[in-house]
Motif scaffolding. Structure first.
Motif, short mmCIF file in Angstrom:
data_model
loop_
_atom_site.label_atom_id
_atom_site.label_comp_id
_atom_site.label_asym_id
_atom_site.label_seq_id
_atom_site.Cartn_x
_atom_site.Cartn_y
_atom_site.Cartn_z
N LYS A 43 -37.53 -3.80 -28.81
CA LYS A 43 -37.82 -2.36 -28.89
C LYS A 43 -37.41 -1.63 -27.61
CE LYS A 43 -42.15 -1.88 -29.80
NZ LYS A 43 -43.51 -1.59 -30.23
N VAL B 51 -40.53 -8.82 -30.06
CA VAL B 51 -40.45 -7.46 -30.61
C VAL B 51 -40.46 -6.44 -29.48
CG1 VAL B 51 -41.69 -5.73 -31.99
CG2 VAL B 51 -41.42 -8.06 -32.85
N ASP B 52 -41.31 -6.63 -28.49
CA ASP B 52 -41.38 -5.70 -27.35
C ASP B 52 -40.05 -5.65 -26.60
OD1 ASP B 52 -44.00 -5.10 -27.96
OD2 ASP B 52 -44.85 -6.40 -26.40
N SER C 169 -43.85 -15.90 -28.02
CA SER C 169 -44.67 -15.03 -28.84
C SER C 169 -43.79 -14.04 -29.62
CB SER C 169 -45.63 -14.25 -27.95
OG SER C 169 -46.10 -13.10 -28.59
N PRO C 170 -44.01 -13.93 -30.92
CA PRO C 170 -43.26 -12.94 -31.71
C PRO C 170 -43.46 -11.52 -31.18
CG PRO C 170 -44.37 -14.46 -33.18
CD PRO C 170 -44.86 -14.75 -31.78
N GLN C 171 -44.64 -11.20 -30.69
CA GLN C 171 -44.89 -9.86 -30.16
C GLN C 171 -44.06 -9.60 -28.91
OE1 GLN C 171 -46.57 -7.37 -31.66
NE2 GLN C 171 -45.63 -6.15 -30.06
N GLN C 172 -43.91 -10.60 -28.03
CA GLN C 172 -43.06 -10.43 -26.85
C GLN C 172 -41.62 -10.17 -27.25
OE1 GLN C 172 -43.99 -14.25 -25.12
NE2 GLN C 172 -45.13 -13.29 -23.44
N GLU D 222 -39.05 -16.63 -24.64
CA GLU D 222 -40.28 -16.15 -25.23
C GLU D 222 -40.81 -17.12 -26.28
OE1 GLU D 222 -41.70 -13.76 -23.83
OE2 GLU D 222 -40.02 -12.88 -22.75
#
Length: 156
Positions: free
Chosen positions: A112, A108-109, A103-106, A101
């Motif tokens: 989670k 985190v997803d 992206s930080p959002q990826q 990855e």
């Protein structure tokens, strides 16, 4: 920056043993160039050795490390050191699945939605650390067997 490294240089820079380095060559995990009987490592090879050291510290088996290195080569299309400069790459795994990855959002997803613990390695940081050690701005790291946790069993 230095372009080629002997086995002694790699051992000094990463803290691995000569036998580990030889074994990884024999098992085709990190395969250096040759000058007669001498192994000559590129900066990209040293970077991969550093990533493998990081994986060893997380308890990865030899087979699993080989899969990770092949996965990275396939996904990135280039050697690790060539790809991650300027970008932030993270390798995550739950022991069965590998995620690469940027992206930080990826990240985190994935964390989670995970049902079990995940290991994360910042590949970009590892490359930056190797560059700092090679340029003399940072002391060499250690990838010694006593620092490796052996209890963790990862699936193949």
């Amino acid at each position: 920056m230095q372009e080629s490294f002997t086995s002694s240089d790699v051992i000094r820079l990463t803290g691995i043993t000569a036998r580990q380095l030889q074994w990884w060559d024999e098992k085709r995990i990190v395969v250096p160039a040759r000058q007669g009987h001498r192994r000559i490592y590129s900066f990209a090879d040293v970077t991969e050795v550093a990533v493998i050291c990081e994986l060893r510290s997380k308890g990865f088996s030899l087979q699993r490390m080989r899969k990770v290195v092949r996965f990275l080569q396939k996904e990135l299309g280039k050697r690790l050191a060539e790809t991650v400069s300027g970008s932030s790459y993270h390798l995550l795994t739950d022991g069965r699945t590998l995620y690469l990855e940027t992206s930080p959002q990826q990240i985190v997803d994935i964390l989670k939605n995970s049902r079990q613990p995940m290991f994360a390695i910042c590949l970009s940081d590892t490359v930056r650390q190797v560059r700092a050690v090679v340029s003399g701005r940072k002391p060499p790291g250690r990838c010694s067997p006593e620092n490796v946790r052996r209890k963790l069993k990862l699936g193949s």
